[in-house]
Design a protein around this motif. Structure first.
Motif, short mmCIF file in Angstrom:
data_model
loop_
_atom_site.label_atom_id
_atom_site.label_comp_id
_atom_site.label_asym_id
_atom_site.label_seq_id
_atom_site.Cartn_x
_atom_site.Cartn_y
_atom_site.Cartn_z
N ARG A 1 0.88 -1.24 -0.01
CA ARG A 1 -0.16 0.06 0.05
C ARG A 1 0.72 1.20 0.09
NH1 ARG A 1 -5.23 -0.44 2.22
NH2 ARG A 1 -4.93 1.60 3.56
N ALA A 2 0.30 2.20 -0.53
CA ALA A 2 1.02 3.72 -0.49
C ALA A 2 1.37 3.81 1.11
CB ALA A 2 0.22 4.74 -0.94
N LYS A 3 2.65 4.20 1.37
CA LYS A 3 3.00 4.53 2.76
C LYS A 3 4.30 5.24 2.90
CE LYS A 3 5.72 0.00 3.20
NZ LYS A 3 5.70 -1.19 3.79
N LEU A 4 4.79 5.59 4.12
CA LEU A 4 6.04 6.42 4.09
C LEU A 4 6.66 5.74 5.47
CD1 LEU A 4 6.64 10.18 3.89
CD2 LEU A 4 7.40 8.87 6.14
N GLU A 5 7.69 5.21 5.55
CA GLU A 5 8.52 4.59 6.68
C GLU A 5 9.68 5.30 6.82
OE1 GLU A 5 8.38 0.60 5.73
OE2 GLU A 5 6.36 0.25 6.44
N ARG A 6 10.44 5.25 7.95
CA ARG A 6 11.73 5.76 8.31
C ARG A 6 12.74 4.57 8.56
NH1 ARG A 6 8.13 9.32 10.44
NH2 ARG A 6 7.89 11.28 9.60
N TYR A 7 13.71 4.48 7.98
CA TYR A 7 14.79 3.69 8.18
C TYR A 7 16.05 4.38 8.61
CZ TYR A 7 11.63 0.14 6.90
OH TYR A 7 10.27 -0.81 6.64
N ASP A 8 16.49 4.72 10.09
CA ASP A 8 17.47 5.64 10.32
C ASP A 8 17.51 6.78 9.32
OD1 ASP A 8 18.61 3.43 11.86
OD2 ASP A 8 19.71 2.40 10.29
N PHE B 1 11.73 5.65 3.01
CA PHE B 1 11.11 4.70 2.19
C PHE B 1 9.73 5.04 2.14
CE2 PHE B 1 9.21 0.47 1.34
CZ PHE B 1 9.68 0.36 0.27
N VAL B 2 9.36 5.29 0.63
CA VAL B 2 8.19 5.82 0.41
C VAL B 2 7.47 5.05 -0.97
CG1 VAL B 2 6.54 7.89 -0.58
CG2 VAL B 2 8.55 8.26 0.73
N VAL B 3 5.95 4.39 -0.80
CA VAL B 3 5.72 3.65 -2.00
C VAL B 3 4.33 4.47 -2.34
CG1 VAL B 3 4.56 1.48 -2.02
CG2 VAL B 3 6.32 1.57 -0.41
N GLU C 1 3.15 0.45 -9.02
CA GLU C 1 3.88 0.74 -7.88
C GLU C 1 5.23 1.30 -8.19
OE1 GLU C 1 5.35 -1.94 -3.98
OE2 GLU C 1 3.37 -2.29 -4.95
N ILE C 2 5.39 2.35 -7.36
CA ILE C 2 6.81 3.07 -7.19
C ILE C 2 7.42 3.02 -5.59
CG2 ILE C 2 8.14 5.20 -7.69
CD1 ILE C 2 5.77 5.86 -9.71
N ASN C 3 8.44 2.35 -5.70
CA ASN C 3 9.08 2.42 -4.43
C ASN C 3 10.27 3.36 -4.41
OD1 ASN C 3 7.77 -0.25 -2.91
ND2 ASN C 3 8.21 -0.68 -5.19
N LEU C 4 10.40 4.25 -3.35
CA LEU C 4 11.50 5.31 -3.41
C LEU C 4 12.05 5.14 -2.14
CD1 LEU C 4 9.15 8.23 -4.51
CD2 LEU C 4 11.15 7.18 -5.85
N PHE C 5 13.33 5.10 -2.54
CA PHE C 5 14.31 5.33 -0.93
C PHE C 5 15.25 6.60 -1.23
CE2 PHE C 5 14.27 0.83 -2.02
CZ PHE C 5 14.14 0.26 -0.98
N VAL D 1 8.28 15.08 8.49
CA VAL D 1 9.55 14.59 7.56
C VAL D 1 10.57 15.72 7.19
CG1 VAL D 1 9.96 13.30 5.51
CG2 VAL D 1 7.85 12.96 6.59
N GLU D 2 11.84 15.57 8.01
CA GLU D 2 12.78 16.58 7.96
C GLU D 2 13.34 16.67 6.59
OE1 GLU D 2 17.00 17.74 10.31
OE2 GLU D 2 15.84 15.74 10.77
N LEU D 3 13.56 15.51 5.81
CA LEU D 3 14.05 15.56 4.44
C LEU D 3 13.24 16.62 3.66
CD1 LEU D 3 16.19 14.45 2.43
CD2 LEU D 3 14.55 12.62 1.94
N CYS D 4 11.89 16.54 3.69
CA CYS D 4 10.95 17.34 2.75
C CYS D 4 10.64 18.67 3.53
CB CYS D 4 9.78 16.53 2.61
SG CYS D 4 9.89 14.89 1.87
N SER D 5 11.21 19.02 4.52
CA SER D 5 10.94 20.39 5.09
C SER D 5 11.34 21.66 4.11
CB SER D 5 11.66 20.52 6.53
OG SER D 5 13.09 20.59 6.30
N VAL D 6 12.34 21.16 3.22
CA VAL D 6 12.58 22.34 2.44
C VAL D 6 11.57 22.91 1.40
CG1 VAL D 6 13.80 21.00 0.58
CG2 VAL D 6 14.22 23.51 1.02
N ASN D 7 10.58 21.86 1.06
CA ASN D 7 9.37 22.17 0.30
C ASN D 7 7.95 21.89 0.63
OD1 ASN D 7 10.29 19.44 -0.15
ND2 ASN D 7 10.03 19.46 -2.14
#
Length: 330
Positions: free
Chosen positions: A70-77, A81-83, A100-104, A213-219
């Motif tokens: 399913r579409a989801k967002l998970e953090r590993y360290d 990881f986004v689906v 399906e698109i899986n993004l690291f 989600v700190e990585l996406c705070s810029v936009n």
């Protein structure tokens, strides 16, 4: 298989000349760059080349290779990881194919793993490469562009479903008495697939928009725009689903009315047949009695016996006919 790979530095694409290990090393050494590697339905061996350079969580790697998430967002360290679940609409059959698109994602790399034919990322990559400001957002800009493309596709497919729904409504109320129950049910199944792909993406984008989600705070503002678009699509799909239910109910009601009318007509026909059988039965009974070969029967040698029998038959038939007419059977 690896379909594309490049390093992006200061809004400019740089083609990778060495192997993947050299590319990761170059991106990390320069500090202001990130690497984007795109794969399509990779094998375990192909993905091992990636995991040998980047420490990805085994569970996330398993999800990316086998898909069906399913579409989801998970953090590993320090890795996100986004689906996402892109859709592909076949206009000829009105079928919806779910991909399906899986993004690291991390500060210095993006690894995209795509399954199925829905939402190829070549157009997204070209869009990003033509927009230096978006590239300046780094991996967060890539995630935004992919989410925006997926949600835009949802909107286009929602309009296609609306067209299919209008066509079904016209068939139901056209008076052609065609049975479209299967077509309505099929479209309802496609809408269900649509909602299964789209609904879980809402909390994913909400998580980003709320600043978690700190990585996406810029936009974050860009993701808010995507979320607004997705919520509009979600409301439209809910309306189409409810309208499909109403169309199905109306169709079943019309079919039931037609069946009732047919049954009533059959009953009327049976009454008429029974009535004529009753009219024929009265003279048949009298004639049958006097057709028996007995020597001693009343009125056999009576001069008025024959006309009297005919008179009784006619009167009896008229009486029965009148009774049947009054009761509505004839």
């Amino acid at each position: 298989m690896i379909v594309d790979q490049a390093i992006y530095c200061n809004g400019v694409r740089e083609t990778i000349t060495g192997d993947i290990s050299d590319a990761f090393g170059a991106a990390r050494a320069r500090g202001d760059c990130f690497l984007w590697i795109g794969l399509h339905e990779p094998t375990q061996e192909e993905f091992d080349l990636i995991t040998s350079e980047v420490k990805l969580h085994p569970l996330a790697v398993e999800d990316a290779i086998h898909a069906h998430q399913r579409a989801k967002l998970e953090r590993y360290d320090d890795t996100l990881f986004v689906v996402l679940k892109p859709l592909l609409y076949a206009k000829e059959s009105s079928d919806i194919e779910v991909g399906e698109i899986n993004l690291f994602l991390s500060e210095d790399f993006v690894i995209s793993v795509r399954h199925g034919q829905a939402a190829p990322l070549a157009a997204v990559r070209r869009r990003i490469e033509a927009d230096p400001e978006l590239l300046a957002c780094g991996p967060a800009g890539v995630l935004y562009a992919i989410c925006d493309e997926v949600v835009d596709t949802y909107g286009r497919i929602s309009h296609e479903i609306e067209g299919d729904l209008i066509a079904l409504e016209q068939r139901v109320f056209s008076g052609e008495h065609a049975d479209v129950t299967e077509d309505i049910y099929q479209l309802k199944r496609e809408v269900l697939e649509f909602r299964t792909a789209q609904d879980p993406l809402i909390p994913v984008l909400e998580e980003i928009v709320k600043g978690r989600v700190e990585l996406c705070s810029v936009n974050r503002e860009q993701f808010r725009d995507v979320l607004d678009h997705l919520l509009r699509v979600d409301a439209a799909v809910d309306e189409r689903n409810e309208l499909l239910t109403s169309v199905l109910s109306a169709h079943l009601a019309l079919v039931g009315r037609e069946q009732s009318q047919a049954a009533m007509q059959q009953n009327a026909d049976m009454r008429k047949i029974s009535s004529w059988a009753a009219l024929i039965a009265v003279p048949t009974m009298i004639a049958g009695i006097y057709g028996m070969n007995f020597d001693y029967m009343p009125e056999l040698h009576w001069l008025l016996g024959y006309p009297l029998n005919l008179t009784v038959m006619v009167v009896a038939v008229l009486i029965v006919h009148r009774l049947l007419r009054r009761s509505g059977w004839l």
